[in-house]
Enzyme design. Structure first.
Site, mmCIF file in Angstrom:
data_model
loop_
_atom_site.group_PDB
_atom_site.id
_atom_site.type_symbol
_atom_site.label_atom_id
_atom_site.label_comp_id
_atom_site.label_asym_id
_atom_site.label_seq_id
_atom_site.Cartn_x
_atom_site.Cartn_y
_atom_site.Cartn_z
ATOM 1 N N SER A 1 0.843 -1.188 0.000
ATOM 2 C CA SER A 1 0.000 0.000 0.000
ATOM 3 C C SER A 1 0.889 1.252 0.000
ATOM 4 O O SER A 1 1.687 1.435 -0.916
ATOM 5 C CB SER A 1 -0.954 -0.029 1.193
ATOM 6 O OG SER A 1 -1.954 0.944 1.061
ATOM 7 N N ASP B 1 -9.075 -5.455 -5.165
ATOM 8 C CA ASP B 1 -8.675 -4.313 -4.339
ATOM 9 C C ASP B 1 -9.403 -3.054 -4.793
ATOM 10 O O ASP B 1 -9.244 -2.612 -5.931
ATOM 11 C CB ASP B 1 -7.154 -4.131 -4.466
ATOM 12 C CG ASP B 1 -6.589 -3.086 -3.511
ATOM 13 O OD1 ASP B 1 -7.374 -2.395 -2.844
ATOM 14 O OD2 ASP B 1 -5.352 -2.977 -3.447
ATOM 15 N N HIS C 1 -7.402 -5.647 -0.736
ATOM 16 C CA HIS C 1 -6.172 -4.881 -0.512
ATOM 17 C C HIS C 1 -5.162 -5.610 0.373
ATOM 18 O O HIS C 1 -3.960 -5.554 0.130
ATOM 19 C CB HIS C 1 -6.547 -3.534 0.112
ATOM 20 C CG HIS C 1 -5.423 -2.551 0.162
ATOM 21 N ND1 HIS C 1 -4.724 -2.160 -0.958
ATOM 22 C CD2 HIS C 1 -4.875 -1.863 1.203
ATOM 23 C CE1 HIS C 1 -3.795 -1.275 -0.621
ATOM 24 N NE2 HIS C 1 -3.870 -1.086 0.691
#
Length: 780
Positions: free
Chosen positions: A633, A724, A756
């Site tokens: 991320s 995601d 995610h």
């Protein structure tokens, strides 16, 4: 000559492939040893009639790789205090698997146990009410009443009333009717059930709360009578409110019963547009505590209520003076309501920030007051002095967090790079650290056993251990005490021989990293040192260093703590040292340090990581020729920034669902406001729009890793979740394809059903196995 060269290349590739295959085989066996370690999730205690004896239930989960799910089970124990001030846990011989159980909720007295089983394929939700010896009631609730019960840890709220006859809970509202069509066109009436000549259309598209909530309908509030099985929707709540975290308010004999819950409005922005921005990991969504009268189930009571004033049924906002209020907990005597607030996150726009704790006094007659005064108990800490309390960073609160004095709460919070246990006096606001101050392990409270605490302690080199904390000295009440922490022997400590042999060979320490080149315009908190956790082998030769993996957390307003991590333990065990960097902007270091990052992503955070690496090199902890980098991320954002800004520094890289192009992300993510705030600073909250200006698109691009792509040389592994919604797969794919186009070594693995976190057991396993093999190939 060309033929011989081609043959040599083929032979080299064959040798390389064989080596990689051997690595897969050997590393997968080791990774399985760590993946199979059970996780201690939560616990409950129940008082016994036998004096100072109580019972405990511990909820445990374990990866089931073949089923690609988590296996959940319960382990029970009898707790007894010994004459020498020690404590004894007598564990059940075997655990009991909770197959198909979504959530477990004991009643206040501990005499009943509610099991909720959410079903797939539109089947009814099951409620089971158990006594100590048998199943008392089984209730099937059809989809026409409501969908699955929320068990996500955020909207989730399941609460027994005080006399244990009713349960309030949050579930998906029933499906909206869909248009029906047949060979003649639109059908005004009728159903498609058992009618092969017609079909249901899609109807209007409905917003969801983004990442992990795709396909989930609006959370709504219901109450069930556990004896009759009657389910009532709670009426009077605005359609624009999503509800969660419901609790029963205290009530006196003969008075009406009220519910308190958290409400999040979907009407955001100056135009009050019904856009639900992603809420997972995002505490910056405005929310308030509301109260409303609970529905009644008896016909006579319903009749008598018709004559009551309309205002008795009205929805009341209890926290109008504050932009955020969640995790409501009533005191033991029912005289006040305590809650957490993320007002700093809401007011500045960052997705997570330092929290505060507040109190509302509750009326003795149980009737809610909309003008209740909000008392600030623990304020947001702006600048944490060295070693001092840095502020609250809680991911949850216990349902029963109180010691017997009725005013002392026990909770877990982040303190720098460590998770600690705190006590909070909700009358004075005094905060005390009660887990050992000299411990670098992380501690998490599981439950209370009277005035004692059951917790779990672990570190990056120590496997999870259940601890029992006892009050040993009272000076001026419970708020001024010392604690004795004892190890609890349990079947959970019986780890595999392989794991137990590997962990003692590791060591770790927390490094204080001075800020490099701090400008005068920085706040004092932003100039304070940040931290990095260094994990290494204690058997490496003097003067030599194993290859190091720089580990970068996401967020960016998150934190890596010292608690045990299966993937990191695996990477440590295959010969890598770890440098886990909590750059400025991380949680746990005060609000000024955290707020220094928005507007400077791609520069300040990158500089902090490079500073941490240089600091470790100067200490002789890192060989500059053997550095790999791993992040997910925003950690992936940093990973891809680093290999672009410092193309000769890293031997290998791996990125999980990385943010590579903010300009692309802003039109596809469930949190476009995040792009504005992190790129523009907190004023970006006011710039946010679904139609960004050209100057903002240009700014997003300039702050993105993609702007440095032409410089990248580092072999990079990409691990992407196709479902995601936070950082859509297109972001990583675009960057990875562009690297391939310029000839950089790239490997891409896409997990078709992952979101995610990429945390489904099979995906998690394959992800870290490939990271280990990739780093072994390029960072030996």
């Amino acid at each position: 000559m060309d033929v011989s060269r081609t043959m040599a290349q083929k032979e080299a590739l064959a040798v390389s492939d064989a080596t990689v295959e051997e690595e897969y085989a050997s590393q997968s066996k080791l990774l399985l040893e760590f993946i199979n370690i059970p996780s201690i999730d939560k616990a409950w205690t129940f008082k016994s009639d036998k004096g100072n004896v109580s019972q405990a239930m511990v909820s445990i989960s374990q990866a089931n790789l073949l089923a690609n799910k988590k296996r959940k089970y319960i382990l029970s124990a009898h707790i007894s205090e010994e004459s020498n001030h020690s404590v004894s846990f007598q564990w059940a011989t075997f655990p009991v698997e909770m197959a198909g159980v979504s959530v477990i909720v004991p009643s206040p007295s501990g005499s009943k146990l509610l099991l909720v089983k959410n079903q797939e394929n539109g089947l009814p939700t099951q409620f089971e009410i158990w006594s100590s010896s048998q199943l008392q009631k089984e209730i099937h609730i059809p989809q026409s009443i409501h969908g699955s019960v929320y068990t996500d840890g955020w909207f989730e709220g399941i609460s027994w009333n005080s006399n244990e006859t009713r349960v309030a809970y949050v579930a998906e509202e029933p499906s909206q009717s869909k248009p029906v069509f047949d060979g003649s066109g639109y059908k005004k009436e009728g159903s498609v059930d058992k009618d092969c000549g017609s079909w249901k259309g899609q109807g209007d598209w409905e917003e969801t709360w983004g990442e992990t909530y795709s396909g989930k309908r609006q959370p709504a509030l219901f109450v069930i009578d556990i004896y009759s099985g009657d389910v009532r929707a709670v009426e009077g709540i605005e359609k624009s409110l999503s509800v969660g975290q419901v609790v029963w308010a205290p009530s006196t004999q003969g008075s009406h019963q009220y519910l308190v819950f958290v409400g999040w409005s979907s009407e955001t922005g100056p135009q009050k547009v019904a856009r639900k921005l992603g809420i997972k990991y995002c505490y910056n969504r405005p929310c308030a505590l509301y109260t409303i009268r609970a529905p009644v189930h008896e016909p006579e009571a319903e009749l008598s209520l018709k004559n009551n004033a309309a205002e008795d049924f009205a929805l009341v906002n209890l926290t109008q003076g504050i932009s955020s209020a969640f995790f409501p907990v009533f005191s033991l005597d029912g005289k006040f309501l305590v809650f957490l607030s993320a007002k700093s996150a809401v007011d500045t726009g960052v997705h997570c920030a330092t929290e505060s704790l507040h109190r509302i006094d509750w009326s003795i007659d149980g009737k809610p007051c909309p003008s209740s005064n909000i008392v600030d108990l623990v304020p947001v800490v702006m600048c944490a002095e060295d070693g001092a309390f840095p502020g609250l960073y809680c991911s949850s609160l216990l349902n029963k967090p109180w010691l017997s004095d009725g005013c002392t709460m026990i909770l877990s919070s982040v303190w720098g790079s460590i998770r600690v246990i705190l006590s909070v006096d909700v009358l004075s606001g005094k905060v005390s650290r009660i887990s050992p101050a000299d411990s670098c392990s992380s501690w998490n409270v599981l439950t209370l056993d009277g005035d004692n605490i059951i917790a779990v302690s672990s570190s990056l080199i120590h496997l999870p251990q259940i601890k029992y904390g006892c009050l040993i000295e009272k000076k001026e009440g419970i708020s001024s005490v010392s604690w004795n922490w004892m190890d609890v022997s349990s079947p959970l400590s019986q780890y595999s021989e392989k794991v137990r042999s590997l962990m003692p060979s590791l060591q770790f320490k927390i490094l204080k990293i001075p800020v490099r080149g701090a400008s005068d315009d920085l706040t004092r908190g932003a100039k304070n040192p940040f931290e990095a956790i260094y994990v290494s082998s204690n058997s490496q030769e003097h003067g030599s260093c194993n290859p190091v993996i720089v580990i970068l957390h996401g967020g960016p307003h998150s934190v890596s703590v010292t608690s045990f991590s299966k993937p990191l333990a695996f990477l440590s065990s295959i010969g890598y040292n770890l440098l886990i960097v909590n750059y400025r902007g991380s949680l746990g270091f005060g609000e000024e340090a955290l707020q220094s990052l928005p507007g400077k992503v791609g520069s300040q955070d990158v500089s902090d990581v490079l500073t941490a690496i240089d600091h470790a090199i100067e200490m002789g902890l890192v060989d500059p020729s053997k550095i790999a980098v791993l992040g997910g991320s925003h950690g992936g954002f940093l990973t891809t920034h680093l290999i672009g800004q410092e193309p000769d520094r890293f031997a290998a890289a791996a990125a999980r669902n990385p943010v590579c192009n903010l300009a692309l992300m802003t039109g596809t993510t469930d949190i476009p406001d995040w792009c504005f705030v992190e790129a523009c600073g907190t004023e970006g909250k006011n710039y946010f729009t679904e139609a960004p200006l050209v100057e903002h698109i240009n700014l997003f691009y300039s702050k993105s890793p993609v702007s440095y792509l032409s410089k990248v040389k580092t072999p990079t592994l990409f691990l992407l979740g196709a479902q995601d919604l936070r950082v859509p797969v297109s972001n990583g794919l675009q960057y990875a394809r562009a690297l391939k186009e310029k000839g950089t070594k790239v490997k891409i693995i896409v997990f078709p059903n992952d979101v995610h976190a990429i945390d489904r057991p099979q995906s998690d396993f394959e992800s870290f196995l490939n990271i280990g093999v990739w780093f072994k190939k390029y960072c030996k």
